[in-house]
Enzyme design. Structure first.
Site, PDB file in Angstrom:
ATOM      1  N   ASN A 190       0.874  -1.169   0.000  1.00  0.00           N
ATOM      2  CA  ASN A 190       0.000   0.000   0.000  1.00  0.00           C
ATOM      3  C   ASN A 190       0.914   1.222   0.000  1.00  0.00           C
ATOM      4  OD1 ASN A 190      -1.816   2.029   0.506  1.00  0.00           O
ATOM      5  ND2 ASN A 190      -2.747   1.069   2.302  1.00  0.00           N
ATOM      6  N   ARG A 226      -2.667  -1.935  -3.369  1.00  0.00           N
ATOM      7  CA  ARG A 226      -3.894  -1.175  -3.151  1.00  0.00           C
ATOM      8  C   ARG A 226      -3.818   0.085  -4.014  1.00  0.00           C
ATOM      9  NH1 ARG A 226      -5.139   3.203   1.259  1.00  0.00           N
ATOM     10  NH2 ARG A 226      -7.368   3.398   0.931  1.00  0.00           N
ATOM     11  N   HIS A 252     -12.991   2.945   0.259  1.00  0.00           N
ATOM     12  CA  HIS A 252     -13.035   1.850   1.250  1.00  0.00           C
ATOM     13  C   HIS A 252     -13.782   0.630   0.723  1.00  0.00           C
ATOM     14  CE1 HIS A 252     -12.948   5.273   4.449  1.00  0.00           C
ATOM     15  NE2 HIS A 252     -11.733   4.824   4.282  1.00  0.00           N
ATOM     16  N   ARG A 258     -11.368  15.663   8.117  1.00  0.00           N
ATOM     17  CA  ARG A 258     -12.140  16.080   6.938  1.00  0.00           C
ATOM     18  C   ARG A 258     -13.546  16.506   7.358  1.00  0.00           C
ATOM     19  NH1 ARG A 258     -11.026  10.732   3.654  1.00  0.00           N
ATOM     20  NH2 ARG A 258      -8.862  10.591   4.314  1.00  0.00           N
ATOM     21  N   GLU A 318      -8.297  -5.213   5.008  1.00  0.00           N
ATOM     22  CA  GLU A 318      -8.169  -4.858   3.595  1.00  0.00           C
ATOM     23  C   GLU A 318      -6.995  -5.587   2.940  1.00  0.00           C
ATOM     24  OE1 GLU A 318      -8.681  -0.853   5.238  1.00  0.00           O
ATOM     25  OE2 GLU A 318      -9.533  -0.308   3.302  1.00  0.00           O
TER      26      GLU A 318
END
Ligand code: ADP
Length: 401
Positions: free
Chosen positions: A7, A91, A180, A241, A385
């Site tokens: 990743n 990823r 996601h 965020r 993941e």
């Protein structure tokens, strides 16, 4: 088969080495501060002591060479030779409309990932650096890309289009893509297995709540709506965020404060959310602590976060005309007892009934936190993941073998 999962971020690179015969993790780790004066490598070989090294790593090719060196190291290594790694899974954040599923890397796939740089300017170039660095260090080893957006490609037009002039979509592909996806797909499948059912027979709402956070409505196994949009800024209030806001705020504040596009992007992505409202932290642990100590701003930040999450869950009940299962996952979803309690307390009209003692159990296992009488199953499912990336890589490489 041994598979390396990578990743890659712009200045970091996370990795996990899997033995797919039993899906065990042989080693994992992280290279941080790539391109900066002192890079930090943290290597965690299973069953051996962790290794932390500080060195100068100027780009991703060197970072992967370093990782391969550690994986095969006489003392800290877990494999005898890099030839044991039969495939690499990456990823990739944005697959645009090109990728509805994971893909074997070839020149066509690389060119499409490049075409998507505009849509994910921070993330896709970093993934491409990871792919190129792998090619340089492991020529001929098959690579697979697994996209955060792919699972959401089943959304209908009414969910993914924004009500703005159609030309903006036609010219620039401005639409909802979500993120996601590997996590939402994985936890929905594990939830169905946990309940002894098929996802085809369930209406599931998955809440992936970590530093970034998103909610997805999954009907008959397919994502039909998700809270993140063109970028991961839309939707829930997150650590730093903002999530949803009136779009008119953007030009208004730019005008008043004389902000550039980069500055306003930075404000909404890095200086908003829990951090902005609490004035303390973007980390839910510190917000909860502040709230317990009576800090008014932390309390307000928590309340806004929970309120916005609950509104999304309820709106997704409307998209599916019901819900059978609500899943909490990722750092906050798996660990915050109080957040889950507050959300469920306000969903009793749906027939949600939380079992408070089950909710308080701390465990790394999948578990039910709703009571036996609850009309909706509420589950905590730890996400993974990297395992999804390793499985997809294994499947795709085998199918081409
Ligand atoms: P990322 O989105 O970076 O993958 P994670 O899914 O690991 O993030 O989630 C990280 C967040 O999880 C932290 O910022 C923290 O707010 C939250 N978290 C971790 N442990 C706890 C806990 N015990 N209670 C509440 N929140 C927690």
């Amino acid at each position: 088969m041994k598979i390396l999962v990578i990743n890659a971020g712009s200045s970091s690179l996370k990795y996990q080495l899997y033995d797919m015969t039993n899906e065990s993790v042989l080693a994992k780790g992280l290279v941080e501060r790539i391109g900066m004066d002192s890079s930090i490598v943290t290597h965690k070989p299973t069953g051996l002591p962790d290794v932390v090294e500080v060195s100068e790593i100027l780009e991703h090719t060197t970072a992967i060479r370093k990782v391969l060196g550690l994986l095969t190291h006489a003392e800290h290594g877990v494999i005898a030779s890099i030839d044991e790694i039969q495939a690499v899974g990456h990823r990739v954040v944005h697959g645009g409309e090109y990728f509805k599923e994971s893909a074997l890397v070839d020149s066509n796939v690389k060119s499409k990932i490049r075409q998507l740089f505009d849509l994910a300017p921070l993330h896709n170039p970093a993934s491409m650096m990871g792919i190129k660095a792998t090619e340089a260090n492991m020529p001929g080893v098959p690579q697979v890309v697994v996209f955060d957006t792919a699972f959401h490609q089943t959304m209908p037009e009414k969910a993914y289009l924004y009500p703005i002039p159609r030309v903006i979509y036609n010219k620039y592909k401005v639409r909802r893509y979500g993120a996601h996806g590997t996590s939402h797909e994985y936890v929905s499948k594990v939830a169905a297995e946990f309940l002894g059912k098929s996802t085809k027979d369930l209406k599931i709402i998955t809440c992936h709540i970590g530093n970034g956070a998103s909610v997805t409505a999954i009907h008959e196994g397919c994502s039909i709506d998700t809270s993140m949009g063109l970028t991961p800024l839309e939707g829930l209030m997150m650590g730093t965020r903002s999530g949803d806001l009136d779009p008119a705020i953007v030009p208004y504040v730019m005008n008043k404060e004389d902000l550039t596009v980069n500055e306003v992007n930075s404000m909404l992505n890095k200086h908003s959310g829990l951090l902005a409202i609490s004035g303390v932290s973007s980390d839910m642990r510190e917000i909860t602590e502040g709230m317990q100590n009576g800090d008014a701003n932390s309390t307000l930040a928590f309340e806004m976060y929970e309120y916005r999450l609950r509104k999304y869950i309820a709106s997704y009940v409307a998209t599916m005309n019901g819900v059978d299962v609500i899943v909490f996952t990722a750092g906050v979803g798996e660990n915050s007892v109080v957040l889950r309690e507050k959300v469920c307390e306000n969903l009793t009209y749906l027939g949600v009934e939380l079992d408070k003692s089950l909710n308080e159990i701390r465990s790394g296992e999948s578990r039910r936190i709703s009571s036996a009488n609850s009309k909706v199953e509420v589950l905590v499912i730890p996400t993974n993941e990297e395992l999804v990336i390793a499985r997809d890589t294994n499947r795709i490489v085998q199918s081409f073998a």
